[in-house]
Write a protein that holds these residues in place. Structure first.
Motif, PDB file in Angstrom:
ATOM      1  N   PRO A   1      21.284  15.407  -3.494  1.00  0.00           N
ATOM      2  CA  PRO A   1      20.422  16.406  -4.119  1.00  0.00           C
ATOM      3  C   PRO A   1      21.120  17.756  -4.202  1.00  0.00           C
ATOM      4  CG  PRO A   1      19.743  16.008  -1.857  1.00  0.00           C
ATOM      5  CD  PRO A   1      20.801  14.984  -2.179  1.00  0.00           C
ATOM      6  N   VAL A   2      20.661  18.562  -5.162  1.00  0.00           N
ATOM      7  CA  VAL A   2      21.263  19.890  -5.323  1.00  0.00           C
ATOM      8  C   VAL A   2      21.022  20.724  -4.072  1.00  0.00           C
ATOM      9  CG1 VAL A   2      21.237  22.001  -6.700  1.00  0.00           C
ATOM     10  CG2 VAL A   2      20.987  19.769  -7.823  1.00  0.00           C
ATOM     11  N   PHE A   3      19.784  20.690  -3.552  1.00  0.00           N
ATOM     12  CA  PHE A   3      19.452  21.410  -2.335  1.00  0.00           C
ATOM     13  C   PHE A   3      19.164  20.378  -1.248  1.00  0.00           C
ATOM     14  CE2 PHE A   3      18.216  24.243  -5.820  1.00  0.00           C
ATOM     15  CZ  PHE A   3      18.947  25.366  -5.496  1.00  0.00           C
ATOM     16  N   ASN A   4      19.985  20.370  -0.220  1.00  0.00           N
ATOM     17  CA  ASN A   4      19.861  19.364   0.830  1.00  0.00           C
ATOM     18  C   ASN A   4      19.645  20.028   2.184  1.00  0.00           C
ATOM     19  OD1 ASN A   4      19.757  16.767   1.796  1.00  0.00           O
ATOM     20  ND2 ASN A   4      21.951  16.585   2.086  1.00  0.00           N
ATOM     21  N   LEU A   5      18.813  21.080   2.190  1.00  0.00           N
ATOM     22  CA  LEU A   5      18.543  21.799   3.424  1.00  0.00           C
ATOM     23  C   LEU A   5      17.396  21.128   4.168  1.00  0.00           C
ATOM     24  CD1 LEU A   5      18.720  25.504   2.202  1.00  0.00           C
ATOM     25  CD2 LEU A   5      20.553  24.096   3.138  1.00  0.00           C
ATOM     26  N   PRO A   6      17.497  21.007   5.486  1.00  0.00           N
ATOM     27  CA  PRO A   6      16.399  20.435   6.272  1.00  0.00           C
ATOM     28  C   PRO A   6      15.135  21.276   6.117  1.00  0.00           C
ATOM     29  CG  PRO A   6      18.422  20.615   7.564  1.00  0.00           C
ATOM     30  CD  PRO A   6      18.656  21.373   6.304  1.00  0.00           C
ATOM     31  N   PRO A   7      13.957  20.648   6.204  1.00  0.00           N
ATOM     32  CA  PRO A   7      12.699  21.384   6.042  1.00  0.00           C
ATOM     33  C   PRO A   7      12.559  22.570   6.989  1.00  0.00           C
ATOM     34  CG  PRO A   7      12.293  19.031   5.939  1.00  0.00           C
ATOM     35  CD  PRO A   7      13.736  19.195   6.324  1.00  0.00           C
ATOM     36  N   VAL A   8      13.021  22.435   8.247  1.00  0.00           N
ATOM     37  CA  VAL A   8      12.863  23.539   9.192  1.00  0.00           C
ATOM     38  C   VAL A   8      13.723  24.737   8.793  1.00  0.00           C
ATOM     39  CG1 VAL A   8      14.667  22.679  10.768  1.00  0.00           C
ATOM     40  CG2 VAL A   8      12.830  24.148  11.641  1.00  0.00           C
ATOM     41  N   VAL A   9      14.896  24.485   8.233  1.00  0.00           N
ATOM     42  CA  VAL A   9      15.743  25.581   7.753  1.00  0.00           C
ATOM     43  C   VAL A   9      15.116  26.236   6.531  1.00  0.00           C
ATOM     44  CG1 VAL A   9      18.005  26.165   6.793  1.00  0.00           C
ATOM     45  CG2 VAL A   9      17.839  24.570   8.698  1.00  0.00           C
ATOM     46  N   LEU A  10      14.591  25.421   5.614  1.00  0.00           N
ATOM     47  CA  LEU A  10      13.888  25.968   4.458  1.00  0.00           C
ATOM     48  C   LEU A  10      12.685  26.802   4.886  1.00  0.00           C
ATOM     49  CD1 LEU A  10      13.935  22.973   1.943  1.00  0.00           C
ATOM     50  CD2 LEU A  10      15.080  25.172   1.675  1.00  0.00           C
ATOM     51  N   ALA A  11      12.005  26.366   5.941  1.00  0.00           N
ATOM     52  CA  ALA A  11      10.836  27.100   6.426  1.00  0.00           C
ATOM     53  C   ALA A  11      11.243  28.475   6.951  1.00  0.00           C
ATOM     54  CB  ALA A  11      10.132  26.301   7.512  1.00  0.00           C
ATOM     55  N   VAL A  12      12.319  28.523   7.729  1.00  0.00           N
ATOM     56  CA  VAL A  12      12.785  29.811   8.254  1.00  0.00           C
ATOM     57  C   VAL A  12      13.200  30.732   7.111  1.00  0.00           C
ATOM     58  CG1 VAL A  12      14.538  30.947   9.658  1.00  0.00           C
ATOM     59  CG2 VAL A  12      13.489  28.828  10.467  1.00  0.00           C
TER      60      VAL A  12
ATOM     61  N   GLY B   1      17.093  17.856  15.195  1.00  0.00           N
ATOM     62  CA  GLY B   1      15.721  17.554  14.806  1.00  0.00           C
ATOM     63  C   GLY B   1      14.898  18.839  14.730  1.00  0.00           C
ATOM     64  N   THR B   2      13.747  18.748  14.091  1.00  0.00           N
ATOM     65  CA  THR B   2      12.944  19.938  13.801  1.00  0.00           C
ATOM     66  C   THR B   2      12.514  20.686  15.055  1.00  0.00           C
ATOM     67  OG1 THR B   2      12.109  18.960  11.742  1.00  0.00           O
ATOM     68  CG2 THR B   2      10.817  20.751  12.716  1.00  0.00           C
ATOM     69  N   LEU B   3      11.930  19.978  16.023  1.00  0.00           N
ATOM     70  CA  LEU B   3      11.388  20.645  17.215  1.00  0.00           C
ATOM     71  C   LEU B   3      12.479  21.332  18.010  1.00  0.00           C
ATOM     72  CD1 LEU B   3       9.176  21.306  19.241  1.00  0.00           C
ATOM     73  CD2 LEU B   3       9.548  19.062  20.277  1.00  0.00           C
ATOM     74  N   TRP B   4      13.560  20.618  18.312  1.00  0.00           N
ATOM     75  CA  TRP B   4      14.604  21.193  19.157  1.00  0.00           C
ATOM     76  C   TRP B   4      15.383  22.283  18.437  1.00  0.00           C
ATOM     77  CZ3 TRP B   4      14.331  20.760  24.132  1.00  0.00           C
ATOM     78  CH2 TRP B   4      13.670  19.661  24.679  1.00  0.00           C
ATOM     79  N   PHE B   5      15.493  22.181  17.117  1.00  0.00           N
ATOM     80  CA  PHE B   5      16.119  23.263  16.366  1.00  0.00           C
ATOM     81  C   PHE B   5      15.257  24.518  16.439  1.00  0.00           C
ATOM     82  CE2 PHE B   5      16.613  25.803  12.530  1.00  0.00           C
ATOM     83  CZ  PHE B   5      17.980  26.029  12.517  1.00  0.00           C
ATOM     84  N   ALA B   6      13.935  24.366  16.285  1.00  0.00           N
ATOM     85  CA  ALA B   6      13.041  25.518  16.369  1.00  0.00           C
ATOM     86  C   ALA B   6      13.122  26.170  17.748  1.00  0.00           C
ATOM     87  CB  ALA B   6      11.604  25.088  16.061  1.00  0.00           C
ATOM     88  N   LEU B   7      13.175  25.353  18.800  1.00  0.00           N
ATOM     89  CA  LEU B   7      13.306  25.903  20.153  1.00  0.00           C
ATOM     90  C   LEU B   7      14.657  26.585  20.334  1.00  0.00           C
ATOM     91  CD1 LEU B   7      11.751  22.973  22.228  1.00  0.00           C
ATOM     92  CD2 LEU B   7      10.711  25.193  21.697  1.00  0.00           C
ATOM     93  N   PHE B   8      15.703  26.004  19.766  1.00  0.00           N
ATOM     94  CA  PHE B   8      17.033  26.607  19.837  1.00  0.00           C
ATOM     95  C   PHE B   8      17.033  27.965  19.128  1.00  0.00           C
ATOM     96  CE2 PHE B   8      21.259  27.427  18.187  1.00  0.00           C
ATOM     97  CZ  PHE B   8      22.095  27.134  19.261  1.00  0.00           C
ATOM     98  N   PHE B   9      16.427  28.036  17.958  1.00  0.00           N
ATOM     99  CA  PHE B   9      16.341  29.288  17.203  1.00  0.00           C
ATOM    100  C   PHE B   9      15.621  30.355  18.015  1.00  0.00           C
ATOM    101  CE2 PHE B   9      14.412  32.211  14.217  1.00  0.00           C
ATOM    102  CZ  PHE B   9      15.398  32.423  13.262  1.00  0.00           C
ATOM    103  N   ALA B  10      14.504  29.974  18.644  1.00  0.00           N
ATOM    104  CA  ALA B  10      13.739  30.931  19.443  1.00  0.00           C
ATOM    105  C   ALA B  10      14.516  31.380  20.676  1.00  0.00           C
ATOM    106  CB  ALA B  10      12.402  30.316  19.847  1.00  0.00           C
ATOM    107  N   ALA B  11      15.172  30.440  21.345  1.00  0.00           N
ATOM    108  CA  ALA B  11      15.884  30.768  22.586  1.00  0.00           C
ATOM    109  C   ALA B  11      17.088  31.657  22.326  1.00  0.00           C
ATOM    110  CB  ALA B  11      16.330  29.478  23.284  1.00  0.00           C
ATOM    111  N   THR B  12      17.868  31.361  21.293  1.00  0.00           N
ATOM    112  CA  THR B  12      19.041  32.191  21.009  1.00  0.00           C
ATOM    113  C   THR B  12      18.623  33.560  20.469  1.00  0.00           C
ATOM    114  OG1 THR B  12      19.209  31.051  18.861  1.00  0.00           O
ATOM    115  CG2 THR B  12      20.644  30.286  20.634  1.00  0.00           C
TER     116      THR B  12
END
Length: 252
Positions: free
Chosen positions: A23-34, A114-125
């Motif tokens: 696909p032209v845009f292949n970004l994970p949903p959690v990255v698109l959400a941020v 994965g979505t959950l652990w990426f979100a936690l990583f984003f918050a923690a960093t």
């Protein structure tokens, strides 16, 4: 007289899988959400809110170190500012640069964690970024905004994989186990990246030079996020497996 058929004229083999189309845009949903939240907040700041509303949003949403020294009393936003500041940006160049780097480093990390652990990583960093910034400027009154601290954490995480990516599943993800720090620091490419990253951050922060970006660059926040991502990645990588050079067989 017949001629050999070209590849395009040959009938496809029955039952053969169709070639994968990227696909032209292949970004994970959690990255698109941020990215979406950051863009919406920026558009609100620039084109919807009045000047007084912008100041209220900046005061309640940005991280302001002096508010955490105990001199200005208590408000409930003290709990949310260390996280909401990452979704606010100070200008067009600021948000564009951050979103490009978020897409580049956040996508393979999100596909790995994965979505959950990426979100936690984003918050923690992001929290580690403001923690170091506050430690170095406890009485600072200038608001801190931007996702660059958390993005720096993603760069630190990328270094722990030696920047190796796996595209076999159609979505780029960091590949292999989390490399030991001693091993990472012996990889020439990683060492060069770390050196350049540190020099650029110190230069832009201390000298105040960043093309198209107004205001001071918070290099302290970048370092706080990077260190947290580099050293703390294993807490978030639930699919970690022992490297090939490690073994659970302790027999002699």
């Amino acid at each position: 007289m017949s001629e050999p058929a070209s590849p395009s004229e040959v009938d496809p083999v029955e039952g053969a899988p169709e070639p994968r189309r990227e696909p032209v845009f292949n970004l994970p949903p959690v990255v698109l959400a941020v990215i979406g939240i950051c863009v919406v907040v920026y558009l609100l700041q620039q084109y919807v809110l009045s000047e007084s509303q912008q100041m209220t949003l900046l005061y309640d949403g940005a991280f302001i170190p002096v508010l955490y020294t105990g001199q200005y009393g208590f408000d409930w936003f003290l709990f949310s500012r260390p996280f909401t500041y990452a979704f606010m940006h100070g200008g067009f160049a600021h948000i564009v640069i951050n979103m490009v780097w978020l897409a580049a480093f956040g996508s393979p990390l999100a596909n790995r964690l994965g979505t959950l652990w990426f979100a936690l990583f984003f918050a923690a960093t992001g929290l580690a970024s403001v923690a170091l910034f506050w430690a170095m400027h406890p009485y600072g009154e200038a608001p801190l905004v931007g996702a660059s601290g958390a993005i720096s954490g993603m760069m630190g995480a990328a270094a722990r994989f030696g920047f190796r990516t796996d595209r076999s599943a159609g979505k780029a993800a960091f590949a292999g186990p989390v490399l030991p720090i001693a091993f990472v620091l012996r990889l020439r490419g990683v060492v060069i990246f770390l050196a350049m990253w540190m020099v650029i951050n110190l230069a832009t922060g201390l000298l105040g030079f960043a093309p198209g970006v107004d205001g001071q660059i918070a290099w302290e926040a970048h370092i706080g996020g990077f260190v947290a991502g580099f050293f703390g990645l294993r807490w978030f990588d639930r699919r970690w497996q022992a490297p090939e050079w490690e073994t659970t067989d302790h027999r002699t």
